[in-house]
Design an enzyme around this catalytic site. Structure first.
Site, PDB file in Angstrom:
ATOM      1  N   SER A 259      13.078 -10.264 -34.676  1.00  0.00           N
ATOM      2  CA  SER A 259      14.145 -10.347 -35.669  1.00  0.00           C
ATOM      3  C   SER A 259      15.405  -9.660 -35.143  1.00  0.00           C
ATOM      4  O   SER A 259      15.369  -8.962 -34.136  1.00  0.00           O
ATOM      5  CB  SER A 259      13.663  -9.691 -36.969  1.00  0.00           C
ATOM      6  OG  SER A 259      14.571  -9.935 -38.016  1.00  0.00           O
TER       7      SER A 259
ATOM      8  N   VAL B 122      -2.719  -5.738 -29.528  1.00  0.00           N
ATOM      9  CA  VAL B 122      -2.997  -5.410 -28.123  1.00  0.00           C
ATOM     10  C   VAL B 122      -4.401  -4.818 -28.040  1.00  0.00           C
ATOM     11  O   VAL B 122      -4.773  -3.996 -28.878  1.00  0.00           O
ATOM     12  CB  VAL B 122      -1.961  -4.406 -27.569  1.00  0.00           C
ATOM     13  CG1 VAL B 122      -2.314  -3.971 -26.158  1.00  0.00           C
ATOM     14  CG2 VAL B 122      -0.564  -5.021 -27.586  1.00  0.00           C
TER      15      VAL B 122
ATOM     16  N   CYS C 274       0.312  -1.265 -37.750  1.00  0.00           N
ATOM     17  CA  CYS C 274      -0.893  -0.810 -38.424  1.00  0.00           C
ATOM     18  C   CYS C 274      -0.504   0.112 -39.568  1.00  0.00           C
ATOM     19  O   CYS C 274       0.667   0.410 -39.779  1.00  0.00           O
ATOM     20  CB  CYS C 274      -1.785  -0.051 -37.446  1.00  0.00           C
ATOM     21  SG  CYS C 274      -2.246  -1.022 -35.994  1.00  0.00           S
TER      22      CYS C 274
ATOM     23  N   ARG D 102      18.115  -7.127 -52.626  1.00  0.00           N
ATOM     24  CA  ARG D 102      18.625  -8.505 -52.552  1.00  0.00           C
ATOM     25  C   ARG D 102      18.198  -9.187 -51.248  1.00  0.00           C
ATOM     26  O   ARG D 102      17.718 -10.317 -51.238  1.00  0.00           O
ATOM     27  CB  ARG D 102      20.144  -8.511 -52.607  1.00  0.00           C
ATOM     28  CG  ARG D 102      20.743  -8.241 -53.944  1.00  0.00           C
ATOM     29  CD  ARG D 102      22.262  -8.221 -53.788  1.00  0.00           C
ATOM     30  NE  ARG D 102      22.944  -7.768 -54.981  1.00  0.00           N
ATOM     31  CZ  ARG D 102      24.207  -7.405 -55.003  1.00  0.00           C
ATOM     32  NH1 ARG D 102      24.922  -7.438 -53.898  1.00  0.00           N
ATOM     33  NH2 ARG D 102      24.773  -7.008 -56.114  1.00  0.00           N
TER      34      ARG D 102
ATOM     35  N   ASN E 193       1.000   4.164 -35.058  1.00  0.00           N
ATOM     36  CA  ASN E 193       1.451   2.828 -35.441  1.00  0.00           C
ATOM     37  C   ASN E 193       2.652   2.521 -34.560  1.00  0.00           C
ATOM     38  O   ASN E 193       3.628   3.268 -34.563  1.00  0.00           O
ATOM     39  CB  ASN E 193       1.844   2.837 -36.921  1.00  0.00           C
ATOM     40  CG  ASN E 193       2.563   1.566 -37.352  1.00  0.00           C
ATOM     41  OD1 ASN E 193       2.415   0.518 -36.732  1.00  0.00           O
ATOM     42  ND2 ASN E 193       3.351   1.657 -38.409  1.00  0.00           N
ATOM     43  N   GLY E 194       2.578   1.463 -33.787  1.00  0.00           N
ATOM     44  CA  GLY E 194       3.726   1.114 -32.956  1.00  0.00           C
ATOM     45  C   GLY E 194       3.331   0.394 -31.687  1.00  0.00           C
ATOM     46  O   GLY E 194       2.188  -0.033 -31.512  1.00  0.00           O
TER      47      GLY E 194
ATOM     48  N   THR F  34      21.490  -3.603 -52.265  1.00  0.00           N
ATOM     49  CA  THR F  34      21.597  -4.616 -51.201  1.00  0.00           C
ATOM     50  C   THR F  34      20.285  -4.775 -50.442  1.00  0.00           C
ATOM     51  O   THR F  34      19.939  -5.867 -49.991  1.00  0.00           O
ATOM     52  CB  THR F  34      22.772  -4.283 -50.246  1.00  0.00           C
ATOM     53  OG1 THR F  34      23.009  -5.402 -49.406  1.00  0.00           O
ATOM     54  CG2 THR F  34      22.497  -3.069 -49.397  1.00  0.00           C
TER      55      THR F  34
ATOM     56  N   ILE G  71      14.801 -19.308 -44.156  1.00  0.00           N
ATOM     57  CA  ILE G  71      14.608 -19.454 -45.604  1.00  0.00           C
ATOM     58  C   ILE G  71      15.968 -19.618 -46.274  1.00  0.00           C
ATOM     59  O   ILE G  71      16.964 -19.032 -45.831  1.00  0.00           O
ATOM     60  CB  ILE G  71      13.841 -18.255 -46.203  1.00  0.00           C
ATOM     61  CG1 ILE G  71      13.531 -18.505 -47.686  1.00  0.00           C
ATOM     62  CG2 ILE G  71      14.593 -16.936 -46.013  1.00  0.00           C
ATOM     63  CD1 ILE G  71      12.515 -17.549 -48.293  1.00  0.00           C
TER      64      ILE G  71
ATOM     65  N   LEU H 138      -4.037  -3.951 -37.427  1.00  0.00           N
ATOM     66  CA  LEU H 138      -3.626  -5.315 -37.096  1.00  0.00           C
ATOM     67  C   LEU H 138      -3.776  -5.412 -35.587  1.00  0.00           C
ATOM     68  O   LEU H 138      -3.084  -4.727 -34.834  1.00  0.00           O
ATOM     69  CB  LEU H 138      -2.176  -5.579 -37.501  1.00  0.00           C
ATOM     70  CG  LEU H 138      -1.639  -6.967 -37.129  1.00  0.00           C
ATOM     71  CD1 LEU H 138      -2.319  -8.045 -37.959  1.00  0.00           C
ATOM     72  CD2 LEU H 138      -0.140  -7.052 -37.326  1.00  0.00           C
TER      73      LEU H 138
END
Length: 562
Positions: free
Chosen positions: A364, A53, A2, A341, A75-76, A338, A289, A50
């Site tokens: 991820s 839950v 959120c 990129r 948020n979490g 970096t 990707i 968002l």
């Protein structure tokens, strides 16, 4: 995931100030609430939601009848909220995991609250009865938090810096906006005027320390102790699987980024195995990707076929990647080379996920390179002890680099990121292992992690032992890396004279290449004078590197050249 925003002691009209809260609307596309604090007309909360839950009662600030004087904006995800309820007999009034923060605070104060939370979080807790404001952020800063505090006690807090930089205040345009440090909480006194005064900033957890919430974990004690190799391998598997399992908490569809490298492949394989075990009745969507036939696309395809996921490929074209640079830098709030990129590919794949699928909770592999010594320059470490120190330094700085990238690129498209490699229990165990066990061996980085899963049949052998490929390079072809494609374009955009005068124009962290100059120009356009947000560029150690890309290091070898 959120967006949280709060002001205390604002001299300006709140209806004008709240326009700043809309700068982070992307973090919570499902709903928005703006609420004043009773009795403090110049204090307010803003929340972009968002719904992941408790979709019915999840709006914030969270307030419950039992504690009418407490206001919480967070948020979490708190993964052990049910275990804490069982242990302490908490009487929850919603299904929101964050409600546990109110109960823990009421039971034992802010220190116990922060220490007992197993999860990722950034929160603002207001106690009007005791006139206190508390800020806190998780150990690795997986969830972002920024603050600004003026000399006369005006406080602004937000998930992203862009929600604070245009705030107005009587004494000045707002003073220094800065990231709130991970693994810390801050106590502030709330004055009758609504202004605040900082009392203390406390570090409540260090990545090496076993967290206090272990007593409320689903795996309370490991079956065996000691550092013999078989025991260590077994414990790594148990704790990593536990880290993935606890992150399955969601009422929205789960997906997984899959580059075909070791980290994301392990996450995807364990995730799919556990989803089957608990009978989640939809296929796991995995996302890769890259440019046509790039190393990442080919490896990810192989992993997806092995584990049986519903695989999506996003083909990156050079023009699209270059066009995204400015919006990526705006989202990131950094000019690190970096980071930018690597963010372009992650930003574009997140955009695809949001537009073309219904996956919202995205797993991820972030954190593994720092924890398990995955960067290629670790081969050059002078000793196991120095490698261990470097690993800890990288973990402490994750919030400036890889964790920042992962949060902003996904949050920009209203997705929620889950990173099991940064589980508190898993990381503290891995860091407790003897330094010699954790170093690269036989020319292979992350040797111990690979060895731990060798007999599991979770992944094809060629993926399990695939050499490290930087994400920003793996998405390009073997012949020409992504960073050299970017540099070719940028060479036409920045003239030699501008680069020569870079030190005069940007004395702090001066750009040394046309690429870094180009990024800095864009950053300053949106965040003028805020260069201190990045204390230093990310660069490899122990090698004479002028560029952060792994492909410029002598040790680098593409799997296709073997």
């Amino acid at each position: 995931m959120c967006g949280i925003w709060a002001l205390f002691g604002s001299d300006e009209c709140l209806s004008v100030q709240c326009l700043s809260a809309m700068k982070i609307a992307h973090r919570g596309p499902d709903a928005f609430r703006f609420e004043n604090v009773n009795g403090f007309t110049n204090c307010c909360f803003g929340f972009h939601r968002l719904a992941v839950v408790d979709q019915l009662y999840g709006m914030q600030p969270i307030r419950v009848k039992k504690f009418p004087y407490l206001w919480l904006c967070y948020n979490g995800e708190i993964y052990n909220f049910k275990q804490l309820q069982k242990q302490f007999g908490f009487d929850y009034q919603t299904l929101v995991d964050g409600e546990v923060i109110l109960h823990l605070y009421n039971r034992g104060g802010i220190e116990q609250t922060a220490c007992m939370l197993d999860g990722v979080f950034a929160f603002i807790l207001l106690d009007t009865a005791n006139r206190k404001v508390f800020l806190a952020r998780d150990t690795y800063g997986v969830r972002p938090l920024f603050k600004v505090l003026t000399d006369d006690g005006f406080l602004g807090v937000c998930s992203e810096a862009k929600g604070l930089i245009n705030l107005k205040h009587s004494t000045s345009l707002c003073s220094k906006v800065e990231p709130f440090l991970p693994g810390h909480y801050e106590v502030l006194d709330l004055k009758p005027s609504g202004k605040v005064a900082s009392v203390e900033l406390v570090k409540f957890h260090s990545c090496k320390d076993e967290p206090l919430h272990v007593a409320c974990d689903t795996v309370e004690t490991l079956p065996s102790a000691g550092f013999d190799l078989e025991t260590v391998k077994s414990n790594i598997r148990i704790l990593f699987e536990n880290a993935v399992r606890k992150r399955l908490m969601a009422h929205r569809r789960i997906g997984c980024l899959l580059s075909g490298g070791l980290d994301s492949s392990l996450v995807a394989a364990v995730l799919l195995k556990l989803m089957k075990e608990i009978n989640i009745n939809y296929p796991l969507q995995t996302f890769a990707i890259g440019m046509e036939n790039s190393p990442d696309l080919l490896a990810a395809r192989k992993v997806a076929a092995h584990i049986g996921s519903e695989h999506h490929e996003v083909i990156l074209n050079t023009e699209e990647g270059i066009q995204a640079i400015e919006e990526v830098i705006f989202s990131l709030e950094t000019y690190d080379i970096t980071t930018i990129r690597a963010s372009i590919g992650m930003y574009l794949v997140s955009k695809y996920i949001r537009k073309k699928t219904d996956s919202v909770v995205i797993f991820s592999g972030e954190g593994s390179d720092e924890l398990t010594q995955g960067y290629i320059y670790f081969h050059k470490a002078p000793s196991p002890e120095e490698a261990a120190e470097e690993s800890e330094r990288l973990l402490k700085e994750l919030y400036l680099f890889d964790v920042l990238r992962a949060d902003r690129t996904t949050a920009a498209h209203g997705l929620e990121l889950r990173v099991p490699f940064l589980d508190h229990r898993f990381t503290s165990y891995y860091l407790s292992l003897p330094a010699e066990l954790r170093i690269p061996k036989n020319g292979i980085e992350k040797y111990l992690l690979r060895l731990s899963f060798e007999d599991s049949n979770l992944l094809p052998k060629e993926i399990l032992w695939r050499p490290k490929e930087a994400f920003s390079d793996g998405i390009a072809s073997v012949k020409k890396s992504w960073f050299s494609i970017l540099q070719d374009y940028i060479d036409q955009q920045v003239d030699d004279l501008s680069l020569e005068k870079a030190v005069e124009k940007y004395p702090f962290n001066p750009p040394k290449t046309k690429e870094s100059y180009y990024y800095r120009q864009i950053f300053e356009k949106h965040y003028s004078g805020r260069s201190s947000w990045l204390p230093h560029y990310w660069m490899p150690r122990w090698v004479k590197a002028t560029d952060p890309s792994a492909r410029t290091l002598k040790h680098y070898k593409s799997a296709t050249q073997e």
